[in-house]
Write an enzyme that holds these catalytic residues in place. Structure first.
Site, PDB file in Angstrom:
ATOM      1  N   HIS A 113       0.846  -1.193   0.000  1.00  0.00           N
ATOM      2  CA  HIS A 113       0.000   0.000   0.000  1.00  0.00           C
ATOM      3  C   HIS A 113       0.883   1.245   0.000  1.00  0.00           C
ATOM      4  CE1 HIS A 113      -3.146  -2.774   1.374  1.00  0.00           C
ATOM      5  NE2 HIS A 113      -2.255  -3.219   2.236  1.00  0.00           N
ATOM      6  N   THR A 172      14.194  -7.111   2.402  1.00  0.00           N
ATOM      7  CA  THR A 172      13.664  -5.860   1.840  1.00  0.00           C
ATOM      8  C   THR A 172      14.304  -5.491   0.504  1.00  0.00           C
ATOM      9  OG1 THR A 172      15.300  -4.521   3.010  1.00  0.00           O
ATOM     10  CG2 THR A 172      13.225  -4.960   4.173  1.00  0.00           C
TER      11      THR A 172
END
Length: 193
Positions: A113, A172
């Site tokens: 998001h 990540t």
């Protein structure tokens, strides 16, 4: 474009779209049946698993419970083992290579998001419902990897071949072949032979 096409293209999509909700409900029903089949009945479990996932190689072992959003966007290569409580949020493709070991409680996310709340949250006029802008990025894990228990792999990540991700790590960034990574965020510790 349909909402599903937008989702797979990495664009913002409506996760409450009727087609996507139907896919979601169908996989929940199939996973419930799959979970209840005896672990001794590997033939039946494998047949149903091939109906749940997009592609399942030979000699794949998937422990229950297993959780996913749609299932059909997941590809698992031959000889791969997925331990209990894996969560694969397959709003985009998750491609897992051959001979991969995935520890318990591993989470693979494709959905994400916007970071800013003002961009992320919208109000649906004419209703009391808020919507959340969602998009999804594919995840790829190469052959012969070991993803340690409790590791989290974030959206859009590619992990090369022969990589070991230490338990509890949060991946990540992309990881090249033959590396040991650990930590949160995961960093390369050394090259593996």
């Amino acid at each position: 474009m349909t909402e599903k096409e937008k989702m797979l293209a990495g664009q913002f999509y409506d996760s409450r779209d009727p087609e996507l909700l139907e896919m979601y409900h169908q996989v929940r029903e199939k996973l419930k049946i799959w979970t209840e089949i005896s672990s001794r009945d590997t033939a039946t479990k494998n047949i149903l698993l091939s109906q749940i996932l997009g592609r399942v190689g030979k000699n794949v072992w998937l422990e229950a419970p297993f959780f996913c959003d749609y299932g059909v966007h997941i590809s698992i290569g031959s000889g791969t083992f997925v331990n209990a409580n894996a969560i694969f949020l397959d709003c985009n493709t998750i491609d897992i290579g051959d001979n991969v070991l995935i520890g318990p409680n591993v989470q693979i996310y494709t959905a994400t998001h916007p970071l800013s709340a003002s961009e992320r949250i919208g109000y649906n006029s004419g209703s009391d419902n808020y919507s959340y802008k969602t998009f999804a990025l594919p995840v790829k894990i190469g052959d012969n990897c070991w993803i340690g228990g409790g590791a989290i792999i974030l959206p859009g990540i590619t992990i090369g071949n022969n990589v070991t991700v230490a338990a509890g790590s949060v991946v990540t960034k992309d990881i090249p072949d033959n590396m040991l990574v650990l930590g949160s965020p995961a960093v390369i510790v050394k090259e593996l032979k």
